[in-house]
Design an enzyme around this catalytic site. Sequence first.
Site, PDB file in Angstrom:
ATOM      1  N   TYR A  51       0.812  -1.225   0.000  1.00 41.92           N
ATOM      2  CA  TYR A  51       0.000   0.000   0.000  1.00 41.92           C
ATOM      3  C   TYR A  51       0.845   1.274   0.000  1.00 41.92           C
ATOM      4  O   TYR A  51       0.364   2.328   0.432  1.00 41.92           O
ATOM      5  CB  TYR A  51      -0.956  -0.015   1.195  1.00 41.92           C
ATOM      6  CG  TYR A  51      -2.099  -1.006   1.041  1.00 41.92           C
ATOM      7  CD1 TYR A  51      -2.981  -0.916  -0.037  1.00 41.92           C
ATOM      8  CD2 TYR A  51      -2.309  -2.014   1.982  1.00 41.92           C
ATOM      9  CE1 TYR A  51      -4.033  -1.817  -0.182  1.00 41.92           C
ATOM     10  CE2 TYR A  51      -3.364  -2.914   1.844  1.00 41.92           C
ATOM     11  CZ  TYR A  51      -4.225  -2.805   0.770  1.00 41.92           C
ATOM     12  OH  TYR A  51      -5.275  -3.689   0.627  1.00 41.92           O
ATOM     13  N   PHE A  59      -6.485   7.508   5.718  1.00 37.65           N
ATOM     14  CA  PHE A  59      -6.892   6.144   6.072  1.00 37.65           C
ATOM     15  C   PHE A  59      -5.717   5.161   6.122  1.00 37.65           C
ATOM     16  O   PHE A  59      -5.904   3.987   6.425  1.00 37.65           O
ATOM     17  CB  PHE A  59      -7.950   5.634   5.080  1.00 37.65           C
ATOM     18  CG  PHE A  59      -7.497   5.592   3.642  1.00 37.65           C
ATOM     19  CD1 PHE A  59      -6.805   4.497   3.145  1.00 37.65           C
ATOM     20  CD2 PHE A  59      -7.762   6.653   2.777  1.00 37.65           C
ATOM     21  CE1 PHE A  59      -6.379   4.451   1.822  1.00 37.65           C
ATOM     22  CE2 PHE A  59      -7.341   6.613   1.447  1.00 37.65           C
ATOM     23  CZ  PHE A  59      -6.655   5.507   0.971  1.00 37.65           C
ATOM     24  N   THR A  93     -14.443   0.024  -5.124  1.00 35.57           N
ATOM     25  CA  THR A  93     -13.743   0.063  -3.835  1.00 35.57           C
ATOM     26  C   THR A  93     -14.705   0.257  -2.661  1.00 35.57           C
ATOM     27  O   THR A  93     -14.558  -0.391  -1.624  1.00 35.57           O
ATOM     28  CB  THR A  93     -12.707   1.220  -3.849  1.00 35.57           C
ATOM     29  OG1 THR A  93     -11.841   1.026  -4.962  1.00 35.57           O
ATOM     30  CG2 THR A  93     -11.894   1.242  -2.569  1.00 35.57           C
ATOM     31  N   ASN A 114     -13.406  -3.996   2.980  1.00 32.85           N
ATOM     32  CA  ASN A 114     -14.111  -4.234   1.718  1.00 32.85           C
ATOM     33  C   ASN A 114     -13.756  -5.577   1.070  1.00 32.85           C
ATOM     34  O   ASN A 114     -13.708  -5.703  -0.140  1.00 32.85           O
ATOM     35  CB  ASN A 114     -13.914  -3.056   0.764  1.00 32.85           C
ATOM     36  CG  ASN A 114     -12.455  -2.814   0.425  1.00 32.85           C
ATOM     37  OD1 ASN A 114     -11.585  -3.520   0.923  1.00 32.85           O
ATOM     38  ND2 ASN A 114     -12.187  -1.852  -0.436  1.00 32.85           N
ATOM     39  N   HIS A 117      -8.749  -7.608  -2.032  1.00 36.80           N
ATOM     40  CA  HIS A 117      -7.793  -6.762  -2.736  1.00 36.80           C
ATOM     41  C   HIS A 117      -7.495  -7.393  -4.091  1.00 36.80           C
ATOM     42  O   HIS A 117      -7.462  -8.609  -4.208  1.00 36.80           O
ATOM     43  CB  HIS A 117      -6.482  -6.669  -1.937  1.00 36.80           C
ATOM     44  CG  HIS A 117      -5.337  -6.108  -2.742  1.00 36.80           C
ATOM     45  ND1 HIS A 117      -5.152  -4.758  -2.907  1.00 36.80           N
ATOM     46  CD2 HIS A 117      -4.360  -6.715  -3.469  1.00 36.80           C
ATOM     47  CE1 HIS A 117      -4.085  -4.563  -3.689  1.00 36.80           C
ATOM     48  NE2 HIS A 117      -3.588  -5.735  -4.035  1.00 36.80           N
TER      49      HIS A 117
HETATM   50  P1  IDP Z   1      -8.748  -0.663  -4.396  1.00 38.03           P
HETATM   51  O1  IDP Z   1      -8.587  -1.632  -3.238  1.00 38.03           O
HETATM   52  O2  IDP Z   1     -10.118  -0.777  -5.012  1.00 38.03           O
HETATM   53  O3  IDP Z   1      -7.643  -0.749  -5.398  1.00 38.03           O
HETATM   54  P2  IDP Z   1      -7.532   1.805  -3.425  1.00 38.03           P
HETATM   55  O4  IDP Z   1      -7.977   3.174  -3.757  1.00 38.03           O
HETATM   56  O5  IDP Z   1      -6.237   1.321  -4.016  1.00 38.03           O
HETATM   57  O6  IDP Z   1      -8.724   0.803  -3.771  1.00 38.03           O
HETATM   58  O7  IDP Z   1      -7.433   1.731  -1.837  1.00 38.03           O
HETATM   59  C1  IDP Z   1      -6.819   0.632  -1.194  1.00 38.03           C
HETATM   60  C2  IDP Z   1      -7.656   0.232  -0.009  1.00 38.03           C
HETATM   61  O8  IDP Z   1      -7.613   1.276   0.963  1.00 38.03           O
HETATM   62  C3  IDP Z   1      -9.142   0.031  -0.296  1.00 38.03           C
HETATM   63  O9  IDP Z   1      -9.440  -1.258  -0.776  1.00 38.03           O
HETATM   64  C4  IDP Z   1      -9.775   0.299   1.052  1.00 38.03           C
HETATM   65  O10 IDP Z   1      -9.670  -0.860   1.876  1.00 38.03           O
HETATM   66  C5  IDP Z   1      -8.861   1.372   1.628  1.00 38.03           C
HETATM   67  N1  IDP Z   1      -9.412   2.708   1.388  1.00 38.03           N
HETATM   68  C6  IDP Z   1      -9.332   3.446   0.259  1.00 38.03           C
HETATM   69  N2  IDP Z   1      -9.933   4.643   0.396  1.00 38.03           N
HETATM   70  C7  IDP Z   1     -10.390   4.676   1.670  1.00 38.03           C
HETATM   71  C8  IDP Z   1     -11.114   5.651   2.433  1.00 38.03           C
HETATM   72  O11 IDP Z   1     -11.448   6.737   1.954  1.00 38.03           O
HETATM   73  N3  IDP Z   1     -11.420   5.301   3.723  1.00 38.03           N
HETATM   74  C9  IDP Z   1     -11.070   4.106   4.267  1.00 38.03           C
HETATM   75  N4  IDP Z   1     -10.391   3.165   3.582  1.00 38.03           N
HETATM   76  C10 IDP Z   1     -10.060   3.443   2.300  1.00 38.03           C
HETATM   77 MG    MG Z   2      -5.660  -0.176  -5.304  1.00 33.24          MG
END
Ligand code: IDP
Ligand code: MG
Length: 134
Positions: A51, A59, A93, A114, A117
Amino acid sequence: MAIQQTYTMIKPDGVRNKHVGEIVNRFERAGLAIERMELGMVTSEQAKANYAEHEGKPFYDGLIAYITSGPVVKMVVSGEDAVKKCRSLMGATNPLEAAPGTIRGDFGLIMDENVIHGSDSPESAEREIGIFFS
Ligand code: IDP
Ligand code: MG
């Protein structure tokens, strides 16, 4: 189109809520092959490497704490356009925006937890496979 590998990981809530079998079934039903699969913890080093692009975001600390909080299922999945196919099976997401029928739409409720990944590009896939299966 080309045969690709991607990295995908069932997050701690997905394992805790017993969605492993259903998720693996969805990948296989979609024609993707499970090449490697391992249940285990993510180390802090692996979490930070995976990450890195989110370092400094509000976050980030919670995300690292969460992904290292319990067992996950780490997988290398392959097939035609596997990166995109995996992302489309996962859904958006934010589970509130993920369509019904997608993994996040069906099993997730909040952005912080969620369910799954998946690598977002072939380059990310190669990097992430190296982080988790080296
Ligand atoms: P992705 O998993 O769909 O690729 P990313 O934007 O890469 O999404 O974000 C990585 C992970 O970080 C997300 O799957 C989610 O668990 C967490 N995340 C992203 N944005 C937020 C937020 O605004 N609040 C809390 N967790 C977030
Ligand atoms: Mg991502």
